[in-house]
Design a protein around this motif. Structure first.
Motif, PDB file in Angstrom:
ATOM      1  N   UNK A  23       0.823  -1.205   0.000  1.00 49.10           N
ATOM      2  CA  UNK A  23       0.000   0.000   0.000  1.00 49.10           C
ATOM      3  C   UNK A  23       0.859   1.257   0.000  1.00 49.10           C
ATOM      4  N   UNK A  24       1.875   1.252   0.848  1.00 52.04           N
ATOM      5  CA  UNK A  24       2.791   2.382   0.949  1.00 52.04           C
ATOM      6  C   UNK A  24       3.440   2.672  -0.392  1.00 52.04           C
ATOM      7  N   UNK A  25       3.938   1.615  -0.999  1.00 52.51           N
ATOM      8  CA  UNK A  25       4.627   1.753  -2.274  1.00 52.51           C
ATOM      9  C   UNK A  25       3.723   2.390  -3.311  1.00 52.51           C
ATOM     10  N   UNK A  26       2.474   1.902  -3.344  1.00 52.45           N
ATOM     11  CA  UNK A  26       1.533   2.420  -4.330  1.00 52.45           C
ATOM     12  C   UNK A  26       1.298   3.907  -4.105  1.00 52.45           C
ATOM     13  N   UNK A 114      12.489  15.016   1.554  1.00 53.23           N
ATOM     14  CA  UNK A 114      12.095  14.897   2.952  1.00 53.23           C
ATOM     15  C   UNK A 114      12.642  13.605   3.528  1.00 53.23           C
ATOM     16  N   UNK A 115      12.657  13.556   4.843  1.00 51.15           N
ATOM     17  CA  UNK A 115      13.194  12.373   5.507  1.00 51.15           C
ATOM     18  C   UNK A 115      12.427  11.112   5.078  1.00 51.15           C
ATOM     19  N   UNK A 116      11.087  11.258   5.001  1.00 47.87           N
ATOM     20  CA  UNK A 116      10.235  10.112   4.675  1.00 47.87           C
ATOM     21  C   UNK A 116      10.609   9.547   3.311  1.00 47.87           C
ATOM     22  N   UNK A 117      10.747  10.444   2.315  1.00 49.32           N
ATOM     23  CA  UNK A 117      11.052   9.977   0.968  1.00 49.32           C
ATOM     24  C   UNK A 117      12.382   9.239   0.966  1.00 49.32           C
ATOM     25  N   UNK A 118      13.358   9.816   1.671  1.00 47.59           N
ATOM     26  CA  UNK A 118      14.660   9.165   1.697  1.00 47.59           C
ATOM     27  C   UNK A 118      14.548   7.776   2.287  1.00 47.59           C
ATOM     28  N   UNK A 119      13.859   7.719   3.410  1.00 45.64           N
ATOM     29  CA  UNK A 119      13.742   6.435   4.095  1.00 45.64           C
ATOM     30  C   UNK A 119      13.060   5.422   3.179  1.00 45.64           C
ATOM     31  N   UNK A 120      11.978   5.870   2.561  1.00 49.94           N
ATOM     32  CA  UNK A 120      11.236   4.934   1.717  1.00 49.94           C
ATOM     33  C   UNK A 120      12.085   4.466   0.543  1.00 49.94           C
ATOM     34  N   UNK A 121      12.873   5.376  -0.017  1.00 56.57           N
ATOM     35  CA  UNK A 121      13.633   4.977  -1.184  1.00 56.57           C
ATOM     36  C   UNK A 121      14.711   3.965  -0.807  1.00 56.57           C
ATOM     37  N   UNK A 122      15.057   3.935   0.468  1.00 61.45           N
ATOM     38  CA  UNK A 122      16.001   2.910   0.909  1.00 61.45           C
ATOM     39  C   UNK A 122      15.299   1.604   1.249  1.00 61.45           C
ATOM     40  N   UNK A 123      14.090   1.721   1.752  1.00 60.05           N
ATOM     41  CA  UNK A 123      13.428   0.533   2.285  1.00 60.05           C
ATOM     42  C   UNK A 123      12.616  -0.208   1.228  1.00 60.05           C
ATOM     43  N   UNK A 124      11.972   0.570   0.343  1.00 60.97           N
ATOM     44  CA  UNK A 124      11.026  -0.076  -0.567  1.00 60.97           C
ATOM     45  C   UNK A 124      11.670  -1.031  -1.578  1.00 60.97           C
ATOM     46  N   UNK A 125      12.739  -0.622  -2.252  1.00 57.23           N
ATOM     47  CA  UNK A 125      13.296  -1.556  -3.247  1.00 57.23           C
ATOM     48  C   UNK A 125      13.695  -2.911  -2.669  1.00 57.23           C
TER      49      UNK A 125
END
Ligand code: ADP
Ligand code: MG
Ligand code: ZN
Length: 626
Positions: A23-26, A114-125
């Motif tokens: 869901x987050x990824x989408x 933003x911090x969130x985007x950075x974190x997500x770009x590390x975690x999602x892939x």
């Protein structure tokens, strides 16, 4: 036996976490496409913006990489907007131009993620990667029941024998030598002290070798049952899977588990899946690294464990022992080999007894006759046979299995299921009838220990249009040269009858010819039965002894020898063909009579057939050809 999957139970929460992450990824993806809510400013062409700058009508401008937003000094119309935007064009002169016309301007600082985007770009892939892995793991049956990263868990199932479902030696019949050998293994497992006390080494590996369905799996379960120890069962092919290195890790895991439960038995079915000779796979591009690693690990593990009073015994089964790596058969590994062969007459009788007890037999059923008629059946075939007979009886609502059911079941197992629905054209039926009678007459006159028991032109299975059933009158282990020549002639009897009667040939003899040629080739190449080529084995013992693979590689021979072999095979078949033709010409009337009879009745058997065939005579010239 109670089956217990020795695996972790599925973790529900993993699924929910996955869902949330997806869901987050989408959302993250969508957010890129959502319009920026602050951007509802009328857009104008760049040229208009430049005009307005040149007219000194722009008060200030705010420039970002994808937009220029600017404020006018005086609106062109009464209530036209004061703030406009345009899309920037690559224009190096713009700052200068703005300055010249007194526009106050500023550029936006580079966007800081933003911090969130950075974190997500590390975690999602990585998460997506794991999800994909998991998907494949599920699909390849690595157990949807397991967590994401447990590829290396051995998937061995553990059977812990319990009282009522225990398999014992009493459930296995007809393989007495194998049972005797394995009784010793049971003894090792029960009282290891007795052997270790006098310094004897307990065998680690026992290899059960034999054709499919002879009871190898059953026997190893029986060993576990008799010794009342846990029994790990895994198939060789389960070690070799998608991921390189997983096989070796699984072997390690399996032995680890087994050592915890010792004394116990590890049973590796289809050992050849991992144990194939490494010499054989040399030079294959891309190799079989994975299998080799797995095999090496297995060898290491077998060398490793040596707990004295808590033996772990590895049983393995294969039907291709000749393909196994020599390292597997060395002392200390699978140094014992137990042959589990197809049962002989008395063996079949005892196996039939076991399975006949499980169904209701009518009085007077003669199992001896069934055992006689099932030469070459493995234990699994016999079990299947009894079950088929019971199904047949149940279908016509009888309450017990009769002799006729068993007889029909034999034919079913032999020739595939009866296909009444397949209708032959009348002229085809005629060809089939003469063809089969040809087999029968030639077969009757040939030496060897079998008699023609039945001719049928009821189509069976997928390929046989009709068939002639020859039953051995005695148990045979050796065939003489004359027997084999007789078999070839019998096989050619069908084709020969077509020639004699119709003067034409059909495709119906393809299978006969295949088998006849195989026999002739073996006579020359394997059995050394050719008088001109002498007792040499021109075929190397290769292929599979038990799966009936007929593609033995030929030894390196000179061209002339190769030609001589071909000539010899050819002449064997030709002679047999002449013999069959001669016999059928000579018995032309009888051939006609039996064929008419069978066209009426579809099946002839028993005394009637015996009486008819007794009238056949062996012509002198056929005798001379032998
Ligand atoms: P294999 O492992 O040699 O291919 P299995 O042990 O799996 O053969 O045999 C399949 C089934 O056939 C067994 O479960 C059993 O019902 C029956 N069977 C095979 N051989 C025998 C035998 N010698 N005695 C009794 N039953 C047998
Ligand atoms: Mg098996
Ligand atoms: Zn035929």
């Amino acid at each position: 036996m109670a089956i217990r999957q020795d695996e972790n139970q599925p973790n529900r929460r993993v699924g929910i976490v996955n869902l949330i992450l997806i869901g987050f990824g989408v959302l993250l993806l969508l957010s890129n496409f959502l319009p920026n809510p602050g951007a509802q400013v009328p857009r104008v062409p760049y040229s208009l913006f430049i005009d307005q700058v040149n007219d000194n009508n722009v008060k200030r401008a705010y420039i970002t990489s994808d937009q220029i937003r600017y404020e006018l000094k005086t609106p062109p119309a009464e209530d036209a907007p004061m703030v406009l935007s345009t899309t920037p064009i690559f224009d190096m002169d713009l700052p200068q131009r703005l300055e010249e016309h007194g526009v106050e301007f500023a550029a936006a600082p580079p966007k800081k993620p933003s911090f969130i985007t950075t974190a997500l770009s590390w975690v999602v892939p990585p998460l997506i990667f794991i999800l994909v892995l998991q998907f494949f793991a599920r699909r390849s049956g690595m157990g949807g029941a397991q967590g994401a990263l447990s590829f290396t868990k051995s998937k061995a199932k553990v059977y812990v024998p319990d009282e009522e479902s225990r398999v014992t030696f009493a459930d296995v019949a007809g393989v007495d030598e194998a049972k005797a050998e394995l009784t010793e293994i049971v003894d090792f497992l029960k009282t290891p002290e007795r052997y270790t006390a006098i310094g004897a080494r307990i065998p680690k590996g026992v290899l059960l070798v034999g054709p499919p369905g002879t009871g190898k799996t059953l026997l190893s379960k029986a060993v576990a049952g008799e010794a009342s120890v846990p029994f790990f069962i895994i198939s060789g092919s389960e070690f070799v899977e998608l991921f390189v290195g997983a096989g070796a890790a699984r072997v390690r895991d399996l032995f680890e588990e087994a050592k915890k439960k010792a004394p116990c038995i590890i049973f590796i079915d289809e050992l050849d899946a991992i144990g194939k000779s490494r010499a054989g796979s040399m030079g294959v591009v891309g190799g079989n690294d994975e299998r080799e690693q797995t095999l090496n690990q297995l060898l290491t593990e077998m060398d490793g464990f040596a707990a004295k009073d808590k033996p772990v015994i590895v049983l393995a089964a294969t039907n291709q022992p000749e393909t196994l790596d020599a390292a597997l058969l060395r002392p200390g590994r699978f140094d014992r080999q137990v042959l589990v062969d197809r049962p002989d007459l008395s063996g079949r009788r005892t196996i039939l007894d076991i399975y006949a007890k499980k169904v209701k037999l009518a009085d007077g059923v003669d199992l001896d006759r069934i055992a006689q008629a099932t030469a070459g059946f493995a234990g699994a075939d016999l079990a299947n046979l009894v079950n088929e007979a019971a199904l047949l009886a149940a279908r016509v609502r009888r309450t017990s299995v009769e002799q006729g059911d068993l007889n029909e079941a034999i034919e079913r197992v032999v020739a595939g299921l009866e296909k009444k629905s397949r209708v032959l054209q009348p002229d085809e039926k005629k060809v089939v009838a003469y063809h089969e009678v040809g087999h029968a007459i030639v077969g009757h006159l040939m030496p060897g220990g079998s008699k023609v028991a039945k001719i049928s032109i009821v189509p069976r299975g997928m390929s046989a249009l009709g068939y002639t059933l020859q039953l051995p009158t005695e148990e045979r282990f050796l065939n003489s040269k004359e027997d084999l020549e007789g078999q070839i002639a019998t096989l050619l009897g069908g084709r020969s009858a077509e020639e004699v009667v119709f003067g034409a040939i059909t495709t119906g003899a393809a299978n006969d010819l295949q088998r006849a040629t195989d026999i002739a080739e073996q006579m020359v190449g394997t059995f050394g039965m050719s008088s001109t080529l002498g007792p040499l084995a021109y075929d190397k013992q290769g292929g599979s002894r038990f799966l009936g693979g007929a593609n033995n590689p030929r030894r390196a021979v000179s061209d002339t020898t190769a030609q001589a072999i071909d000539r010899e095979v050819r002449s064997l078949v030709d002679r047999a063909h002449d013999r069959a033709l001669s016999i059928l010409h000579h018995n032309r009337d009888l051939l006609e009579r039996i064929a008419q009879e069978i066209l009426d009745k579809e099946v002839i058997e028993g005394d009637e057939l015996k009486g008819l065939l007794a009238e056949s005579v062996m012509p002198e010239e056929a005798r001379a050809l032998a």
